[in-house]
Design a protein around this motif. Structure first.
Motif, PDB file in Angstrom:
ATOM      1  N   ALA A  45      38.004  57.564  35.255  1.00  0.00           N
ATOM      2  CA  ALA A  45      36.780  57.467  36.050  1.00  0.00           C
ATOM      3  C   ALA A  45      36.621  56.091  36.687  1.00  0.00           C
ATOM      4  O   ALA A  45      36.036  55.969  37.780  1.00  0.00           O
ATOM      5  CB  ALA A  45      35.570  57.774  35.176  1.00  0.00           C
ATOM      6  N   HIS A 102      29.618  61.489  26.657  1.00  0.00           N
ATOM      7  CA  HIS A 102      30.594  60.802  25.806  1.00  0.00           C
ATOM      8  C   HIS A 102      29.928  59.573  25.179  1.00  0.00           C
ATOM      9  O   HIS A 102      30.266  58.433  25.466  1.00  0.00           O
ATOM     10  CB  HIS A 102      31.822  60.392  26.618  1.00  0.00           C
ATOM     11  CG  HIS A 102      32.568  61.545  27.191  1.00  0.00           C
ATOM     12  ND1 HIS A 102      33.635  61.393  28.061  1.00  0.00           N
ATOM     13  CD2 HIS A 102      32.414  62.889  27.042  1.00  0.00           C
ATOM     14  CE1 HIS A 102      34.101  62.583  28.415  1.00  0.00           C
ATOM     15  NE2 HIS A 102      33.370  63.502  27.812  1.00  0.00           N
ATOM     16  N   ARG A 154      38.254  59.540  24.079  1.00  0.00           N
ATOM     17  CA  ARG A 154      37.432  59.405  25.280  1.00  0.00           C
ATOM     18  C   ARG A 154      37.917  58.285  26.197  1.00  0.00           C
ATOM     19  O   ARG A 154      37.604  58.273  27.398  1.00  0.00           O
ATOM     20  CB  ARG A 154      35.976  59.140  24.897  1.00  0.00           C
ATOM     21  CG  ARG A 154      35.278  60.274  24.150  1.00  0.00           C
ATOM     22  CD  ARG A 154      35.346  61.572  24.892  1.00  0.00           C
ATOM     23  NE  ARG A 154      34.444  62.587  24.350  1.00  0.00           N
ATOM     24  CZ  ARG A 154      34.470  63.857  24.679  1.00  0.00           C
ATOM     25  NH1 ARG A 154      35.377  64.289  25.542  1.00  0.00           N
ATOM     26  NH2 ARG A 154      33.613  64.717  24.155  1.00  0.00           N
ATOM     27  N   ASP A 214      39.612  59.124  29.523  1.00  0.00           N
ATOM     28  CA  ASP A 214      38.666  59.655  30.500  1.00  0.00           C
ATOM     29  C   ASP A 214      37.928  58.523  31.216  1.00  0.00           C
ATOM     30  O   ASP A 214      37.710  58.584  32.435  1.00  0.00           O
ATOM     31  CB  ASP A 214      37.645  60.570  29.811  1.00  0.00           C
ATOM     32  CG  ASP A 214      38.280  61.804  29.186  1.00  0.00           C
ATOM     33  OD1 ASP A 214      39.354  62.215  29.655  1.00  0.00           O
ATOM     34  OD2 ASP A 214      37.703  62.354  28.234  1.00  0.00           O
ATOM     35  N   TRP A 215      37.547  57.501  30.468  1.00  0.00           N
ATOM     36  CA  TRP A 215      36.894  56.346  31.087  1.00  0.00           C
ATOM     37  C   TRP A 215      37.851  55.654  32.062  1.00  0.00           C
ATOM     38  O   TRP A 215      37.448  55.230  33.155  1.00  0.00           O
ATOM     39  CB  TRP A 215      36.437  55.361  30.019  1.00  0.00           C
ATOM     40  CG  TRP A 215      35.209  55.773  29.279  1.00  0.00           C
ATOM     41  CD1 TRP A 215      35.141  56.427  28.075  1.00  0.00           C
ATOM     42  CD2 TRP A 215      33.847  55.554  29.679  1.00  0.00           C
ATOM     43  NE1 TRP A 215      33.829  56.635  27.712  1.00  0.00           N
ATOM     44  CE2 TRP A 215      33.018  56.109  28.679  1.00  0.00           C
ATOM     45  CE3 TRP A 215      33.260  54.945  30.784  1.00  0.00           C
ATOM     46  CZ2 TRP A 215      31.626  56.066  28.741  1.00  0.00           C
ATOM     47  CZ3 TRP A 215      31.863  54.901  30.857  1.00  0.00           C
ATOM     48  CH2 TRP A 215      31.067  55.459  29.847  1.00  0.00           C
ATOM     49  N   HIS A 225      27.355  56.949  33.707  1.00  0.00           N
ATOM     50  CA  HIS A 225      28.507  57.809  33.439  1.00  0.00           C
ATOM     51  C   HIS A 225      28.469  58.326  32.001  1.00  0.00           C
ATOM     52  O   HIS A 225      28.783  59.501  31.748  1.00  0.00           O
ATOM     53  CB  HIS A 225      29.801  57.038  33.684  1.00  0.00           C
ATOM     54  CG  HIS A 225      31.039  57.873  33.547  1.00  0.00           C
ATOM     55  ND1 HIS A 225      31.445  58.772  34.513  1.00  0.00           N
ATOM     56  CD2 HIS A 225      31.963  57.952  32.541  1.00  0.00           C
ATOM     57  CE1 HIS A 225      32.557  59.376  34.122  1.00  0.00           C
ATOM     58  NE2 HIS A 225      32.888  58.892  32.929  1.00  0.00           N
ATOM     59  N   ARG A 277      25.927  61.080  31.922  1.00  0.00           N
ATOM     60  CA  ARG A 277      26.375  62.267  32.657  1.00  0.00           C
ATOM     61  C   ARG A 277      27.433  63.051  31.881  1.00  0.00           C
ATOM     62  O   ARG A 277      27.422  64.283  31.860  1.00  0.00           O
ATOM     63  CB  ARG A 277      26.927  61.853  34.023  1.00  0.00           C
ATOM     64  CG  ARG A 277      27.337  63.017  34.909  1.00  0.00           C
ATOM     65  CD  ARG A 277      27.565  62.574  36.344  1.00  0.00           C
ATOM     66  NE  ARG A 277      28.612  61.552  36.455  1.00  0.00           N
ATOM     67  CZ  ARG A 277      28.373  60.278  36.740  1.00  0.00           C
ATOM     68  NH1 ARG A 277      27.133  59.854  36.925  1.00  0.00           N
ATOM     69  NH2 ARG A 277      29.366  59.415  36.842  1.00  0.00           N
ATOM     70  N   THR A 278      28.356  62.354  31.232  1.00  0.00           N
ATOM     71  CA  THR A 278      29.444  63.030  30.526  1.00  0.00           C
ATOM     72  C   THR A 278      29.078  63.445  29.103  1.00  0.00           C
ATOM     73  O   THR A 278      29.701  64.350  28.541  1.00  0.00           O
ATOM     74  CB  THR A 278      30.674  62.113  30.446  1.00  0.00           C
ATOM     75  OG1 THR A 278      30.329  60.918  29.718  1.00  0.00           O
ATOM     76  CG2 THR A 278      31.178  61.766  31.832  1.00  0.00           C
TER      77      THR A 278
END
Length: 215
Positions: free
Chosen positions: A73, A143, A66, A69-70, A137, A140-141
């Motif tokens: 973003a 994760h 993950r 992805d962070w 975030h 929303r994800t």
């Protein structure tokens, strides 16, 4: 599933952020085997026991997959999204939330751990990294990472395999629970499932039963 423990971390209570809030969020890597007891890893501390720690938040795990992805973003924080950035005890390679079902039992080293609930981000995540949007975030994800309860105490070490020992709820994937916990809107069928689900964190089961009582 071929997953391993990439990193193990424990934290002492220390001031966090400009407000110097007491927290065990910042954790240091452990290179040797460490005992995992009913309340977590030896030497790991939590400042606010009303929302952190306890047998159903004994060990917090986060997927290493993950972190890119962070970084995408929040590019200004990308170098900081490495093992431990979420305040986790275990950074796991080869597994994400989508690979889990609620109540999964994992054998890791000499310990037996059970996936019982997702993390709900608090303000300390924003304090640690200086970015107030991180919590939203995560919600929303989805994760979120996952909390383990300890079914059998034992020693674990970096590099240990994560072996699925039991899957009591194969029809209830973990991301489904993450969505319900973070956003609400459980159906009556989902509430009935959660109310009687083996392995689920007891507080979530109680909330489901209470919701059924007024449905």
């Amino acid at each position: 599933m071929s997953a391993r423990i990439a990193s193990i971390r424990i934290g002492r209570i220390a001031p966090l952020g400009p407000e110097r809030v007491p927290s065990g969020f910042i954790k240091s890597a452990v290179d040797e085997p460490i005992m995992t007891g009913a309340l977590g890893l030896d030497g790991d501390s939590q400042a606010d026991l009303s929302v952190h720690g306890g047998p159903e938040k004994a060990v917090y795990a986060y997927a290493s997959a993950r972190y890119p992805d962070w970084g995408a973003a929040f590019p200004h924080l990308a170098p900081r999204f490495v093992a431990g950035a979420m305040g986790e005890n275990l950074t796991v390679d080869g597994m994400i939330e989508d690979d889990l079902c609620v109540g999964d039992v994992h054998a890791i080293g000499g310990a037996l751990l059970q996936v019982c609930q997702p993390r709900q981000p608090c303000f300390k995540l924003a304090l640690a990294l200086g970015e107030p949007r991180l919590g939203k975030h995560m919600v929303r994800t989805g994760h979120s990472g996952w909390y383990y309860r300890v079914l059998r105490e034992g020693s674990i070490a970096p590099g240990d395999r994560v072996v699925l020992a039991e899957r009591p709820n194969p029809d209830f994937p973990f991301p489904r629970l993450v969505t319900i916990v973070n956003r609400g809107g459980a159906t009556l069928s989902e509430l009935r499932d959660l109310a009687a689900m083996p392995g689920l964190a007891s507080n979530i089961g109680r909330h489901a039963r209470a919701a059924l009582d007024v449905a």
